[in-house]
Motif scaffolding. Structure first.
Motif, short mmCIF file in Angstrom:
data_model
loop_
_atom_site.label_atom_id
_atom_site.label_comp_id
_atom_site.label_asym_id
_atom_site.label_seq_id
_atom_site.Cartn_x
_atom_site.Cartn_y
_atom_site.Cartn_z
N THR A 182 0.81 -1.21 0.00
CA THR A 182 0.00 0.00 0.00
C THR A 182 0.84 1.26 0.00
N ALA A 183 2.10 1.17 0.39
CA ALA A 183 2.97 2.36 0.38
C ALA A 183 4.33 1.95 -0.17
N PRO A 184 4.52 2.02 -1.50
CA PRO A 184 5.80 1.61 -2.09
C PRO A 184 6.92 2.54 -1.64
N PRO A 185 8.17 2.12 -1.82
CA PRO A 185 9.32 2.88 -1.31
C PRO A 185 9.36 4.33 -1.78
N HIS A 186 9.09 4.58 -3.08
CA HIS A 186 9.20 5.96 -3.56
C HIS A 186 8.13 6.85 -2.91
N LEU A 187 6.95 6.28 -2.63
CA LEU A 187 5.91 7.06 -1.98
C LEU A 187 6.27 7.32 -0.52
N ARG A 188 6.83 6.31 0.15
CA ARG A 188 7.24 6.50 1.54
C ARG A 188 8.31 7.58 1.64
N ALA A 189 9.21 7.62 0.65
CA ALA A 189 10.25 8.65 0.65
C ALA A 189 9.63 10.04 0.55
N ALA A 190 8.61 10.17 -0.30
CA ALA A 190 7.94 11.46 -0.44
C ALA A 190 7.21 11.85 0.85
N LEU A 191 6.57 10.87 1.48
CA LEU A 191 5.87 11.16 2.74
C LEU A 191 6.84 11.57 3.83
N LEU A 192 7.99 10.88 3.89
CA LEU A 192 9.00 11.23 4.89
C LEU A 192 9.51 12.65 4.66
N ALA A 193 9.68 13.01 3.40
CA ALA A 193 10.16 14.37 3.10
C ALA A 193 9.14 15.41 3.52
N ARG A 194 7.85 15.09 3.40
CA ARG A 194 6.80 16.04 3.75
C ARG A 194 6.48 16.02 5.24
N ASP A 195 6.32 14.82 5.81
CA ASP A 195 5.80 14.68 7.17
C ASP A 195 6.86 14.36 8.21
N GLY A 196 8.04 13.93 7.80
CA GLY A 196 9.01 13.43 8.77
C GLY A 196 8.57 12.07 9.27
N VAL A 197 9.04 11.70 10.45
CA VAL A 197 8.69 10.40 11.01
C VAL A 197 7.21 10.35 11.38
N ALA B 131 3.60 13.04 11.33
CA ALA B 131 3.01 14.35 11.08
C ALA B 131 2.04 14.79 12.17
N PHE B 132 1.79 13.93 13.18
CA PHE B 132 0.83 14.27 14.22
C PHE B 132 1.30 15.53 14.95
N PRO B 133 0.40 16.46 15.24
CA PRO B 133 0.79 17.72 15.88
C PRO B 133 1.57 17.51 17.18
N GLY B 134 2.76 18.11 17.26
CA GLY B 134 3.56 18.07 18.47
C GLY B 134 4.36 16.81 18.66
N GLN C 298 4.84 4.68 9.96
CA GLN C 298 3.82 3.88 9.29
C GLN C 298 2.97 4.79 8.41
N ALA C 299 2.74 4.37 7.16
CA ALA C 299 1.98 5.16 6.22
C ALA C 299 0.49 4.90 6.40
N VAL D 79 0.35 10.41 -2.51
CA VAL D 79 0.81 11.32 -1.47
C VAL D 79 -0.33 12.16 -0.93
N ASP D 80 -1.28 12.53 -1.81
CA ASP D 80 -2.38 13.40 -1.36
C ASP D 80 -3.46 12.63 -0.62
N ASN D 81 -3.26 11.34 -0.36
CA ASN D 81 -4.23 10.56 0.43
C ASN D 81 -3.55 9.80 1.55
N MET D 82 -2.30 10.15 1.85
CA MET D 82 -1.56 9.42 2.87
C MET D 82 -0.82 10.39 3.79
N VAL D 83 -0.54 9.90 4.98
CA VAL D 83 0.19 10.69 5.95
C VAL D 83 1.07 9.74 6.76
N MET D 84 2.25 10.20 7.14
CA MET D 84 3.17 9.37 7.90
C MET D 84 2.95 9.57 9.39
#
Length: 489
Positions: free
Chosen positions: A353-368, A370-373, A382-383, A397-402
């Motif tokens: 459900t989250a291939p490596p290239h997508l996980r890389a993009a999520l990590l770049a956007r959200d870090g480890v 994205a939950f506030p604080g 986990q994606a 990417v527009d439907n997932m969050v790390m």
């Protein structure tokens, strides 16, 4: 197998024990004592605590003298016990190991002039003197006794030198640190012996696990020094307390933090390419569930109907629909058609459900996470599908969050709502968390936020050439000019 944790408790006062007349004056008992203590200044309170500790240590030495005399007289035999240790254990209502330590120290620090049946074999005159003066504790004395009793034959002539050295340092070091020094001394004087000990520890290594009746996995292990150090080094950064949120400290106990850290460690191992493969597959967590039940579970936040639970293949344990919903967010789904006898009839292709290239993009956007604080250390993010894939949500990417494991569980159990606003995740808490359900921006946007803030402070300077923006830049003399956009032809 010995318990994983031990503790030494101060023994209770035994019946018939008479306090020495040299005890410090307490100024009364009961409420009178409380009144006296509360009237002390900070300096007086500090001094009195130190005086009491010194008196307790001297009293323990006096008790050791009494134990040594009782052992010399073989009082235990007249009381029907088989040894002084057993007799003392019952007399003082203490643990057997504690009784053994006291008898060993008693016979080592008191010269009775006779042979003793007690465990020991070393003499500790310097330790006895330090105990009598109240400058070291019984715990210090036990460390020194153990060190001297383990000296090799060729180093026994240096026992007095070692004892004096350890007593000197015992006045400054706590028992744990003194034990480390004693270990180093033994390593220096008994190189062959410590190698044999390390080999024996390696041979004694063991790790057992079993599933308890409540379904939890119980782990018990004894590791040699090297393996134990690896375990601690790997676990500590993953089990660190989470940063305070609004002044509230991490509510997890040490045991819970260690368990969470161990879970993260397992996630890291399972995702590693270095893990051995079985049948061409990397080790993985397998959950078997009926597809219709899976769809019903993922489409609803409520408890699934009867049969919605799954099975963890590794242990055979049942897992709840809520856990299935969380696990299925970021997993490989392997469609498999089973017959009425639960035998596989057809197997499809595994889809991540989250291939490596997508996980890389999520990590770049959200870090480890994205939950506030959240300030989760690097580990196993986990994606999470904002709209679950079972409901037709795309794996984009527009439907997932790390999310970290903790907040991934929080999202599912508390039912937070997540939406993307200008490409950034926004979290809306449930009414049970925030009655106003105020949206909260997700984390890691620091570079973007900083960029926007700087643009507000220092707007970019641009020129326009033939209708196209041209950014001005300073160039040293002799360098090529800034690249300009091409003019459409």
């Amino acid at each position: 197998m010995a318990p994983l944790m031990t503790a030494v408790d101060a023994p209770p006062a035994a019946a018939g024990v008479v306090a020495s007349s040299t005890a410090p004056e307490l100024g009364g008992v009961g409420s009178g004592l409380v009144a006296v203590v509360s009237s002390l200044t900070d300096e007086e309170l500090t001094a009195r605590i130190g005086e009491m500790e010194a008196w307790i240590r001297r009293a323990r030495m006096e008790q050791l003298r009494l134990i040594a005399e009782a052992d010399r007289r073989r009082v235990y035999a007249a009381r029907g016990a088989r040894s002084t240790q057993v007799w003392l254990k019952g007399l003082l209502n203490i643990d057997g190991p504690d009784a053994t330590v006291r008898v060993r120290l008693a016979t080592a620090t008191v010269d009775t002039g006779e042979e003793s049946d007690a465990v020991g074999g070393v003499e500790l005159p310097v330790v006895a003197e330090a105990l009598a003066e109240g400058v070291i504790s019984v715990d210090h004395a036990n460390v020194i006794s153990r060190c001297l009793s383990r000296l090799p034959e060729h180093a026994r002539h240096r026992a007095g030198e070692v004892e004096r050295l350890l007593v000197e340092h015992a006045c400054r070091l706590c028992p744990r640190d003194l034990a480390k020094l004693a270990d180093r001394i033994r390593y220096a004087l008994d190189a062959e012996g410590v190698v044999r000990d390390e080999e024996a520890q390696f041979e004694a290594r063991e790790l057992h696990y079993a599933t308890a009746r409540d379904g939890m996995l119980v782990i018990k292990a004894r590791l040699d020094r090297e393996s134990g150090a690896k375990f601690v080094a790997a676990l500590q950064p993953l089990a660190a307390p989470r940063p305070e949120e609004d002044g509230v400290k991490d509510p997890r106990t040490v045991g819970q933090r260690n368990a969470d850290g161990f879970t993260s460690l397992l996630d890291l191992a399972l995702e590693s390419d270095g893990m051995p493969r079985t049948g061409g597959q990397r080790p993985h967590l397998t959950v078997t569930v009926n597809y219709e039940d899976l769809a019903a579970t993922l489409q609803s936040n409520e408890l699934a109907a009867l049969g919605g639970a799954g099975t963890l293949e590794a242990t055979g344990q049942v897992v709840s629909p809520q856990a299935i919903r969380r696990i299925a967010c970021d997993s490989d789904v392997l469609p498999m058609v089973l017959g009425g006898d639960s035998l596989p009839l057809d197997v499809g292709m595994s889809q991540r459900t989250a291939p490596p290239h997508l996980r890389a993009a999520l990590l770049a956007r959200d870090g480890v996470c994205a939950f506030p604080g959240c300030d989760h250390p690097p580990g196993t993010p986990q994606a999470h599908h904002i709209r679950h894939w079972i409901d037709g949500g795309p794996t984009r990417v527009d439907n997932m969050v790390m999310l970290c494991a903790h907040h991934h569980r929080t999202i599912h159990t508390q039912h937070w709502n997540i939406a993307l606003h200008e490409g950034r995740p926004v979290f809306t808490p449930p009414s049970s968390v925030d009655p106003d359900q105020t949206p909260q921006p997700g984390g890691k946007a620091d570079p973007v936020v900083h960029k926007h803030a700087l643009e507000q402070l220092i707007p970019p300077t641009t020129n326009t050439t033939r209708g196209h923006p041209m950014t001005t830049c300073a160039q040293p003399v002799g360098t090529p000019p800034c690249p300009q956009p091409e003019t459409p032809r």
